[in-house]
Design an enzyme around this catalytic site. Structure first.
Site, PDB file in Angstrom:
ATOM      1  N   GLY A 205       0.840  -1.197   0.000  1.00 15.59           N
ATOM      2  CA  GLY A 205       0.000   0.000   0.000  1.00 15.59           C
ATOM      3  C   GLY A 205       0.869   1.238   0.000  1.00 15.59           C
ATOM      4  N   PRO A 206       0.246   2.393  -0.241  1.00  8.98           N
ATOM      5  CA  PRO A 206       1.017   3.645  -0.314  1.00  8.98           C
ATOM      6  C   PRO A 206       1.751   3.928   0.995  1.00  8.98           C
ATOM      7  CG  PRO A 206      -1.294   3.979  -0.912  1.00  8.98           C
ATOM      8  CD  PRO A 206      -1.184   2.599  -0.410  1.00  8.98           C
ATOM      9  N   GLY A 208       2.873   5.508   4.420  1.00  5.59           N
ATOM     10  CA  GLY A 208       2.161   6.231   5.468  1.00  5.59           C
ATOM     11  C   GLY A 208       0.778   5.700   5.787  1.00  5.59           C
ATOM     12  N   THR A 209       0.440   4.543   5.230  1.00  4.76           N
ATOM     13  CA  THR A 209      -0.903   4.016   5.472  1.00  4.76           C
ATOM     14  C   THR A 209      -0.935   3.106   6.696  1.00  4.76           C
ATOM     15  OG1 THR A 209      -0.375   2.407   3.756  1.00  4.76           O
ATOM     16  CG2 THR A 209      -1.846   4.187   3.164  1.00  4.76           C
ATOM     17  N   GLY A 210       0.203   2.922   7.336  1.00  6.12           N
ATOM     18  CA  GLY A 210       0.192   2.182   8.596  1.00  6.12           C
ATOM     19  C   GLY A 210       0.687   0.754   8.495  1.00  6.12           C
ATOM     20  N   HIS A 427     -19.519   8.154 -11.694  1.00  6.32           N
ATOM     21  CA  HIS A 427     -18.755   7.345 -12.645  1.00  6.32           C
ATOM     22  C   HIS A 427     -18.595   5.918 -12.128  1.00  6.32           C
ATOM     23  CE1 HIS A 427     -15.359   6.940 -15.661  1.00  6.32           C
ATOM     24  NE2 HIS A 427     -15.096   5.929 -14.831  1.00  6.32           N
ATOM     25  N   GLU A 428     -18.110   5.792 -10.899  1.00  8.88           N
ATOM     26  CA  GLU A 428     -17.880   4.457 -10.354  1.00  8.88           C
ATOM     27  C   GLU A 428     -19.198   3.716 -10.139  1.00  8.88           C
ATOM     28  OE1 GLU A 428     -15.003   3.155 -10.437  1.00  8.88           O
ATOM     29  OE2 GLU A 428     -13.917   5.026 -10.796  1.00  8.88           O
ATOM     30  N   HIS A 431     -20.159   2.019 -13.371  1.00  7.64           N
ATOM     31  CA  HIS A 431     -19.484   0.730 -13.550  1.00  7.64           C
ATOM     32  C   HIS A 431     -20.136  -0.333 -12.673  1.00  7.64           C
ATOM     33  CE1 HIS A 431     -16.151   2.171 -15.946  1.00  7.64           C
ATOM     34  NE2 HIS A 431     -15.646   2.946 -14.988  1.00  7.64           N
ATOM     35  N   ASP A 504     -10.844   3.759 -19.415  1.00  3.53           N
ATOM     36  CA  ASP A 504     -11.969   2.868 -19.707  1.00  3.53           C
ATOM     37  C   ASP A 504     -12.141   2.699 -21.215  1.00  3.53           C
ATOM     38  OD1 ASP A 504     -12.497   2.801 -17.016  1.00  3.53           O
ATOM     39  OD2 ASP A 504     -14.027   4.382 -17.106  1.00  3.53           O
TER      40      ASP A 504
HETATM   41  P1  ADP Z   1       3.924   2.829   6.346  1.00  3.74           P
HETATM   42  O1  ADP Z   1       4.737   1.778   7.020  1.00  3.74           O
HETATM   43  O2  ADP Z   1       2.720   2.275   5.643  1.00  3.74           O
HETATM   44  O3  ADP Z   1       4.682   3.759   5.477  1.00  3.74           O
HETATM   45  P2  ADP Z   1       3.628   3.761   9.015  1.00  3.74           P
HETATM   46  O4  ADP Z   1       3.109   2.553   9.666  1.00  3.74           O
HETATM   47  O5  ADP Z   1       5.069   4.048   9.201  1.00  3.74           O
HETATM   48  O6  ADP Z   1       3.302   3.744   7.474  1.00  3.74           O
HETATM   49  O7  ADP Z   1       2.766   4.991   9.475  1.00  3.74           O
HETATM   50  C1  ADP Z   1       3.329   6.224   9.805  1.00  3.74           C
HETATM   51  C2  ADP Z   1       2.562   6.879  10.932  1.00  3.74           C
HETATM   52  O8  ADP Z   1       1.268   7.248  10.496  1.00  3.74           O
HETATM   53  C3  ADP Z   1       2.334   5.959  12.100  1.00  3.74           C
HETATM   54  O9  ADP Z   1       3.401   5.990  12.988  1.00  3.74           O
HETATM   55  C4  ADP Z   1       1.081   6.527  12.716  1.00  3.74           C
HETATM   56  O10 ADP Z   1       1.362   7.603  13.546  1.00  3.74           O
HETATM   57  C5  ADP Z   1       0.328   7.058  11.533  1.00  3.74           C
HETATM   58  N1  ADP Z   1      -0.680   6.102  11.066  1.00  3.74           N
HETATM   59  C6  ADP Z   1      -0.756   5.534   9.851  1.00  3.74           C
HETATM   60  N2  ADP Z   1      -1.821   4.723   9.753  1.00  3.74           N
HETATM   61  C7  ADP Z   1      -2.432   4.755  10.948  1.00  3.74           C
HETATM   62  C8  ADP Z   1      -3.607   4.115  11.484  1.00  3.74           C
HETATM   63  N3  ADP Z   1      -4.353   3.274  10.751  1.00  3.74           N
HETATM   64  N4  ADP Z   1      -3.944   4.388  12.754  1.00  3.74           N
HETATM   65  C9  ADP Z   1      -3.201   5.232  13.498  1.00  3.74           C
HETATM   66  N5  ADP Z   1      -2.110   5.856  13.061  1.00  3.74           N
HETATM   67  C10 ADP Z   1      -1.717   5.644  11.795  1.00  3.74           C
HETATM   68 ZN    ZN Z   2     -13.963   4.247 -15.041  1.00  6.18          ZN
END
Ligand code: ADP
Ligand code: ZN
Length: 610
Positions: A205-206, A208-210, A427-428, A431, A504
């Site tokens: 995943g992108p 910063g997504t956790g 749009h979605e 589909h 599309d």
């Molecule tokens: P990744 O590893 O996907 O790049 P991280 O796990 O390092 O992302 O996330 C960076 C920070 O963003 C975490 O330390 C947290 O503070 C915050 N964060 C990201 N997703 C969440 C979540 N689902 N719940 C709480 N905090 C989150």
């Molecule tokens: Zn489309």
């Protein structure tokens, strides 16, 4: 805490030895050298003024240079003086009747200036070699002192323990990982049944997504050690270091099993092999191979779970995804409205908020933000409040931070306007309705208007396809209809259309063309392959563009393709037109939640029928 505890002491010893050797060497050399401030000119004048008692000359026979040790008539201490020409010094002394002795130091000099340093160097080298072979256990891949040691960080500081509670949203992802937590907690339960637990889980995943947070939480939930290392740490300047780091990391893991080994940015190591032009990257390949060897090497139920994170699943070497390696994949996407609210709540818990702050509405305006972005946003707001010497965060702080963070978000995703969101929702939904109504495609798994980061404003995902041997004509047509549904929905609702449907349209055209030129589905053109059948990519393919047919056939193909598309377009328009009610409510639901599930979507149809 650090897994390489005590190794620093090891390095310290090496440094001490080297330093000591240097000191001894310079001492020896200096014994032979003269003290700095007394010059030849001083010597000449002292001789002339008869201040000198005696002189001791040490001479090397082969060269004219030598050292004078001068003792004075006055209270001065003896000095040493390097001279470039002994015979000249002798002449001066003779001329002035100064006593002097001459000593040939050839042997001693060679000993001190040549043999001793070489001997010491040799000693040092021998010492290092024995140390190295001892460490490497005689292996061919000598570890360069400690460079080969893994840099994995061990984290089991109880006060910083992360659990699933700290991970907001990501409900499905947590559920998928629950099984692994359970295994780490009571491995016996599984091993007794002979169950095979995955060795490797890849989180994709992108940024910063956790993903890291999730992996830590798995370790925290199971209460096992968490080793983390980044893929880029493996790829270092010395050849062979990466591989030895991998070996070390897994050794460490085995000692501490059950445990989690987390490899961030695994794409740095596990890029598809052999794609580099001209030979490629030996070092990375070695590292990757070592990783595969290690993963294949430890038993399935040894209690080590390797978790890895990447945002480039597409460039990974397929070898690492084989069974027994990273055979589990967990997709961690950007959060939807509810997810964002949950994340904001987690991070706002420790921050005092003013009465005018409405996290609910903030969660709605932050479409496309990741967890890290949201955390960052609250942090910036807090900093702003502190600058203003306020004890709480107010709405203005959040707005300020939103603008500041939003620019960054814009770079990796998009901050989208309400209007764009609305168009995407329709749009979605277009589909999705077609997926649902048409018999051979779908059903819908998720509909989302969260920007994907790869440029798409949203997506509609059907359930994974069953493996079928053939694609049928009907199914291909239906796929074209679905592809056109997005544009059709836009047309039916808005008085203008967007460029958002270009992908599309491309998809639909490709399918239609293949039907005509490859599969013989067109009665006018018959069962003839008009396709070049050149699936290999070679440079200049498009330039060469050899067509095995003439102009008239070419235009016939185009006409047939167009007629298929037109027919499908009409069908899409008819079906969506009959379901305008669903289209509207589906779009509204999407705008509200950003991501809807199969159940939520299908419920919209049921309520229409009643
Ligand atoms: P990744 O590893 O996907 O790049 P991280 O796990 O390092 O992302 O996330 C960076 C920070 O963003 C975490 O330390 C947290 O503070 C915050 N964060 C990201 N997703 C969440 C979540 N689902 N719940 C709480 N905090 C989150
Ligand atoms: Zn489309």
């Amino acid at each position: 805490m650090n897994s390489s505890k005590g190794r620093l002491g090891g390095i310290g010893i090496y440094i001490l030895i080297i330093a000591a050797a240097a000191v001894i060497y310079t001492a020896f050399v200096n014994m032979n050298a003269a003290s700095g401030s007394y010059s030849y000119r001083d010597f000449q004048s002292d001789v002339k003024e008869e201040k000198i008692k005696t002189v001791n000359i040490k001479q090397n026979n082969e060269v004219p240079t030598g050292v004078l040790t001068i003792s004075f008539k006055d209270a001065r201490a003896n000095v040493k003086l390097n001279v470039s020409d002994i015979s000249e010094a002798e002449a001066i002394l003779l001329e002035n009747n100064v006593d002097y002795t001459l000593k040939d130091v050839t042997r001693e000099s060679v000993w001190i200036t040549t043999i001793l340093p070489i001997g010491m160097c040799l000693l040092v080298v021998i010492f290092f070699m024995t140390m190295m072979t001892r460490q490497a256990g005689g292996g061919a891949n000598a570890k360069m002192m400690n460079f080969g040691k893994s840099r994995a960080k061990l984290m089991n500081d109880a006060s910083k323990k992360v659990t699933f509670k700290d991970v907001a949203g990501l409900q499905e992802e947590k559920e998928e990982l629950e099984e692994i937590v359970d295994f780490l907690k009571n491995p016996a339960k599984y091993t007794e049944l002979g169950a095979r637990i995955p060795k490797g889980v890849i989180l994709t995943g992108p940024p910063g997504t956790g993903k890291t947070l999730l992996a830590k939480a798995v370790a925290g939930e199971a209460d096992v050690p968490f080793f983390s290392i980044s893929g880029s740490d493996f790829v270092e300047m010395f050849v062979g270091v990466g591989a030895s780091r991998v070996r070390d990391l897994f050794e460490e893991g085995k000692k501490n099993a059950p445990c989690i080994i987390f490899i961030d940015e695994i794409d740095a190591v596990a890029r598809r092999r052999g794609t580099g032009m001209g030979g490629g990257h030996d070092e990375r390949e070695q590292t990757l191979n070592q990783m595969l060897v290690e993963m294949d090497g430890f038993g399935v139920n040894e209690g080590i779970i390797v978790m890895a994170a990447t945002n480039r699943m597409d460039i990974l070497d397929p070898a690492i995804l084989r069974p027994g390696r990273f055979d589990r994949k967990v997709v961690v996407g950007r959060p939807d409205v509810a997810g964002r609210l949950a994340i904001l709540n987690v991070h706002a818990a420790k921050k005092p908020l003013g009465d005018d702050v409405d996290l609910d509405s903030l969660s709605r305006t932050t479409s496309g933000f990741t967890g890290a972005d949201l955390e960052n946003l609250l942090n910036e707001a807090a900093i702003n409040a502190a600058k203003d010497k306020r004890k709480f965060i107010n709405n203005a702080d959040l707005n300020y931070a939103f603008v500041k963070i939003g620019i960054g978000v814009e770079k990796h995703s998009r901050v989208i306007s309400e209007k764009e969101k609305k168009i995407t929702a329709y749009h979605e939904s277009g589909h999705a309705i077609l997926f649902h109504v048409l018999p051979d495609v779908g059903p819908v798994h998720t509909v989302s208007i969260i920007p994907t980061g790869s440029g798409a404003a949203g997506y509609t995902m059907p359930l994974p396809e069953r493996d079928e041997m053939f694609n049928t004509r009907g199914k291909m047509l239906q796929n074209i209809v679905v592809s056109l549904g997005g544009r059709v929905a836009e047309e039916l609702v808005f008085d203008d259309i967007t460029t958002g449907a270009s992908q599309d349209i491309k998809q639909a055209t490709q399918t239609a063309r293949a039907m005509v030129t490859k599969y013989g589905f067109s009665s006018k053109l018959g069962l003839i392959n008009y396709d070049n059948d050149n699936d290999e990519v070679f440079i200049g393919r498009d330039l060469a563009h050899t067509r095995p047919y003439g102009e008239d056939i070419a235009s016939e193909i185009d006409r047939e393709v167009k007629s298929i598309i037109d027919e499908c377009y009409a069908r899409a328009r008819k079906i969506i037109g009959e379901n305008m009610d669903v289209l509207k409510r589906s779009s509204q639901l999407l705008l509200e939640k950003e991501k809807i599930t199969r159940e939520e979507f299908e419920a919209l149809f049921e309520s229409t029928i009643i």
